[in-house]
Design an enzyme around this catalytic site. Structure first.
Site, short mmCIF file in Angstrom:
data_model
loop_
_atom_site.label_atom_id
_atom_site.label_comp_id
_atom_site.label_asym_id
_atom_site.label_seq_id
_atom_site.Cartn_x
_atom_site.Cartn_y
_atom_site.Cartn_z
N TYR A 186 -7.51 -4.58 4.82
CA TYR A 186 -7.67 -4.09 6.19
C TYR A 186 -7.11 -2.68 6.38
O TYR A 186 -7.85 -1.78 6.82
CB TYR A 186 -7.05 -5.06 7.20
N LYS A 190 -9.35 0.76 7.22
CA LYS A 190 -9.17 1.56 8.43
C LYS A 190 -8.81 3.01 8.07
O LYS A 190 -9.28 3.95 8.73
CB LYS A 190 -8.09 0.95 9.31
#
Length: 395
Positions: A186, A190
Site C-alpha cells: 500500500y 501510494k
C-alpha cells in the site's frame, strides 16, 4: 528526493505570472445551460469521496456538475443535486482505461480519490498496484487525451512514513528530511502514484494547454463513515467496551477530520486555476486543530462518549509480546492464505505505524491557498460521535 521532484515539476510551468503558467489559466465552458465547471471525483462513493461530493455541491461556487465515479455506487449521493448543480453517478473501474476516459471526457477538474487501502494483507499486492498505480496512470492519460487541465491527487501520509525503522517524524513539514523506506504494497503504491501525478505537472494536454497537478497528504482521517473507526467500535463491543492500553501515551500521531480534508480539496482546486505556477507540482499535508495523541488515546476522544474505557495509564501489554503476536498473525496469514482470508488488525506493519510518532506542523496550505479548517476540533469530534451513536448497525 520528494522535494527535488516537486520543485522540478513546479518549474515546468515557469515563473508565477508568466511562461506556461498563463496558458494554464482556466477558460470557462458552458455546461447545462449556464457557465460552470464539471468536477469528477474518482472513488466518489467511498469514505472521503462522499464527503468531497457533498462539499463540492454545497460549498464550491461555479460548479455545474459533479461526476461521481466508483465501482459501487451509492444512490443517496445522486440525491444531493440541486437546481444549480447536477450530480451524475458513473459506474466504472479505475483500472479500466476505457471507463476512466469516458468519465474524464468533458471534465474541467479531476479529484482522484479512488484508492485501494490495505495494510492488513486482505488484498493481493498485484491488485493494490493495479488500482493505485495503474489506475492513477489511467487518470493522467485521460486528462492528457481529453484536455482536462486540473488534477488533484489524494495521497497519504504513508508516502512519507512512518518508515520501517521506526524513526519518529516530529512536527515535520513538507520539506522535512526523512528516510522514507517502504516494504508494504500500500505505501509503495501510494508513493509511486503520487510521484507519477507530480511528475505529470506541466505535461501538454489536448487543446494547447498544460496539465496542472498537486497532491494532498492526509495524516490519518477520521469522521462520519470512517470504516476503521466502525471496526474498532464493533471489536470493542465484544470486550464489554473495555480496551487495554498497548501504546505509550508519549507516542503521537496527527489526525485530521474528513470534512476539513474535503474542504482543503475544494480550496486548492480553486487556487490552482488562479495561480497554476504556484500550486502546480506541489504536495501538501492535510492538517487541522485535532489533537496530537496516540491512536488509542485519540480514538478514546471519540469512543468515550459511547461508554468505552481505556484501561491502564501505561501499556498493559509489553511491546515485545505485541511484536510476537504481530509476527504470529503475519505467519498465520501466509499459511492460511490458500484456504481462507485471515487478516487481523495487528501485524508488524500496523504495530510499527501505531508505535512511531508521526506529526506535522506546517502552514503551507494556508500560505498557498488560504486554507483554514472549516470545522473546529470540538465540532469535528461532535459530528463523529453523533454518527457513531446514531448508526443503527453499531448500537
Amino acid at each position: 528526493e520528494r522535494t527535488q521532484a516537486s520543485g522540478a515539476a513546479g518549474r515546468a510551468l515557469g515563473p508565477a505570472g508568466g511562461g506556461r503558467g498563463d496558458r494554464c489559466r482556466y477558460i470557462p465552458r458552458r455546461h447545462h445551460g449556464g457557465w460552470g465547471q464539471v468536477y469528477l471525483v474518482t472513488g466518489g462513493c467511498g469514505f472521503l469521496g462522499s464527503h468531497l461530493v457533498r462539499m463540492l455541491v454545497e460549498r464550491s461556487p461555479n460548479v455545474a456538475e459533479v461526476r461521481v465515479f466508483d465501482l459501487q455506487l451509492d444512490p443517496a449521493l445522486g440525491q444531493l443535486g440541486t437546481g444549480e448543480v447536477k450530480v451524475t453517478l458513473i459506474l466504472g473501474d479505475i483500472s479500466s482505461p476505457t471507463d476512466v476516459g469516458a468519465a474524464v471526457k468533458g471534465a474541467d477538474v479531476v479529484i482522484h480519490a479512488a484508492s485501494l487501502v490495505d495494510v492488513w494483507g486482505r488484498v493481493p499486492p498485484e491488485k493494490i498496484t493495479e488500482v493505485n498505480v495503474h489506475g492513477t496512470k489511467n487518470v493522467i492519460d485521460a486528462c492528457i487525451e481529453h484536455g482536462t487541465q486540473y488534477l488533484i491527487y489524494t495521497s497519504s501520509m504513508e508516502v512519507v512514513g512512518p518508515n520501517i525503522k521506526g524513526d519518529p517524524f516530529y512536527r515535520g513539514n513538507e520539506d522535512s528530511a526523512y528516510d522514507a523506506q517502504h516494504e508494504q504494497p500500500y505505501p509503495l503504491s501510494k508513493a509511486q502514484a503520487e510521484r507519477m501525478v507530480i511528475e505529470a505537472n506541466g505535461t501538454p494536454v489536448r487543446g494547447g494547454r498544460w496539465l496542472v497537478t498537486c497532491a494532498l497528504r492526509p495524516t490519518g482521517i477520521y469522521g462520519e463513515k470512517h470504516p476503521l473507526m466502525k471496526e474498532f467500535y464493533e471489536k470493542g463491543l465484544q470486550t464489554g467496551r473495555r480496551l487495554l492500553r498497548a501504546i505509550p501515551v508519549s507516542t503521537e500521531h496527527g489526525r485530521v477530520y474528513v470534512g476539513n480534508v474535503a474542504w482543503m480539496h475544494v480550496l486548492v482546486a480553486r487556487q490552482m486555476q488562479e495561480a497554476p505556477a504556484a500550486i502546480g507540482g506541489q504536495v501538501y499535508f492535510c492538517y487541522d486543530a485535532s489533537p496530537y495523541k496516540s491512536y488509542e488515546d485519540f480514538n478514546m476522544e471519540i469512543l468515550a462518549s459511547c461508554g468505552f474505557r481505556l484501561l491502564g495509564s501505561q501499556p498493559v501489554v509489553p511491546h515485545w509480546l505485541l511484536r510476537c503476536l504481530a509476527l504470529a498473525n503475519d505467519l498465520l496469514r501466509r499459511l492460511l492464505r490458500p484456504f481462507f482470508s485471515y487478516a487481523p488488525l495487528l501485524n508488524p506493519y500496523t504495530l510499527a505505524v501505531a508505535s512511531t510518532t508521526f506529526t506535522v506542523q506546517t502552514d503551507k496550505a494556508q500560505r498557498h491557498f488560504g486554507y483554514q479548517p472549516l470545522y473546529s476540533w470540538e465540532e469535528s469530534r461532535a459530528r463523529t460521535v453523533a454518527w457513531l451513536q446514531e448508526e443503527p448497525t453499531l448500537l
